[in-house]
Write an enzyme that holds these catalytic residues in place. Structure first.
Site, PDB file in Angstrom:
ATOM      1  CB  ALA A 132      22.098  13.665 -10.606  1.00  0.00           C
ATOM      2  CE  LYS A 133      14.352  11.883  -9.147  1.00  0.00           C
ATOM      3  NZ  LYS A 133      15.136  10.752  -9.694  1.00  0.00           N
ATOM      4  NE  ARG A 134      24.209  15.877  -8.359  1.00  0.00           N
ATOM      5  CZ  ARG A 134      24.490  14.915  -7.512  1.00  0.00           C
ATOM      6  NH1 ARG A 134      23.712  14.708  -6.457  1.00  0.00           N
ATOM      7  NH2 ARG A 134      25.551  14.143  -7.693  1.00  0.00           N
TER       8      ARG A 134
END
Length: 273
Positions: free
Chosen positions: A98-100
């Site tokens: 998700a590369k938050r």
């Protein structure tokens, strides 16, 4: 959510069980297998389920890219897929890609989303806003937190390779190494073998999630040569399109998926295998 061992402990078991560092990314698009994807409103779930069933013997983990489900407004199907793996393949850790990246209360909610809503075993995070971006995820002591370090895309050098004498990507690597937390990992692309070597030199004990082999041009042999730890482990090598993108008209689409995963499993086998 049922109690499970820590992410890293699960990963160690999965390395041993699969004999390989292969991770398959399940990133469905409508052109992949139209019959399954368009058959009903649960198409993404059915496609993902059949991929997981096909590759389960050969992987140390499965990775889902959040955007491929969110863009279709099908996050609930993603939840169901992760639940399916936990129920039917409990030894396979699930990574939510998700590369938050945010701070404060927002970062806390992103961590809650990944680990409570989706029940992922690990999630990818972007440290661009500083280490306080990462910290809320580390509050979930048994989960994996995979920090972007040196990504596989061609334009990554624009930011990650500067300043020359102390590049951003090596600062990230050294920070993760200093934490001495096995559940904290690094994303290091297969398309930059020299950078992979440098990251390993600065983070000798860390585990890497390595995207970029196959369709993006990364070479498995380079990844194994430059990315392994001294114990021969420390890698989770993701392959998405190379495994799941098969001839959509084939009557044996998922058989082809299985054979591709089997081939990558052998390519990425541990030295002792």
């Amino acid at each position: 959510m049922a109690n499970r061992s820590s992410f890293y402990s699960s990963l160690e078991s999965a390395w041993d069980e699969s004999g390989s560092c292969l991770c398959v990314g399940v990133d469905p698009t409508p052109d992949m297998n139209p019959d399954v994807l368009s058959a009903n409103k649960r198409g993404l779930y059915e496609f993902g389920k059949r991929v997981v069933d096909a590759v389960s013997d050969f992987v140390c983990s499965v990775k889902f890219n959040h955007a491929h489900f969110a863009a279709a407004a099908q996050e609930n199907q993603l939840c169901r897929l992760i639940q399916y793996i936990h129920e039917h393949y409990p030894s396979i850790p699930v990574i939510l890609d998700a590369k938050r990246g945010d701070i404060g209360a927002t970062a806390q909610q992103y961590a809650r989303e990944a680990f409570e809503r989706y029940e992922a075993d690990a999630v990818t995070v972007n440290p661009f806003l500083g280490w306080e971006t990462v910290q809320p995820f580390l509050e979930y002591k048994d989960r994996g937190v995979i920090v972007l370090c040196k990504t596989s895309n061609p334009d990554a050098a624009w930011l990650q390779d500067f300043p020359e004498d102390d590049p951003v990507y090596l600062r990230v690597a050294k920070k993760v190494q200093a934490t001495a937390n096995p559940n904290l990992m690094l994303v290091v692309g297969a398309t930059h073998p020299d950078s992979l070597r440098r990251v390993r030199n600065h983070a000798p004990e860390a585990t890497f999630l390595v995207p970029g082999i196959g369709a993006q041009g990364g070479v498995a042999e380079d990844v194994l040569q430059y990315g392994r730890r001294t114990d021969g482990l420390g890698l989770v090598v993701n392959c998405s399109r190379g495994v799941i993108r098969q001839d959509p008209s084939s009557s044996d689409y998922f058989g082809m998926v299985r054979e591709s995963a089997k081939a990558y499993n052998r390519m990425l086998a541990h030295e002792s295998q």
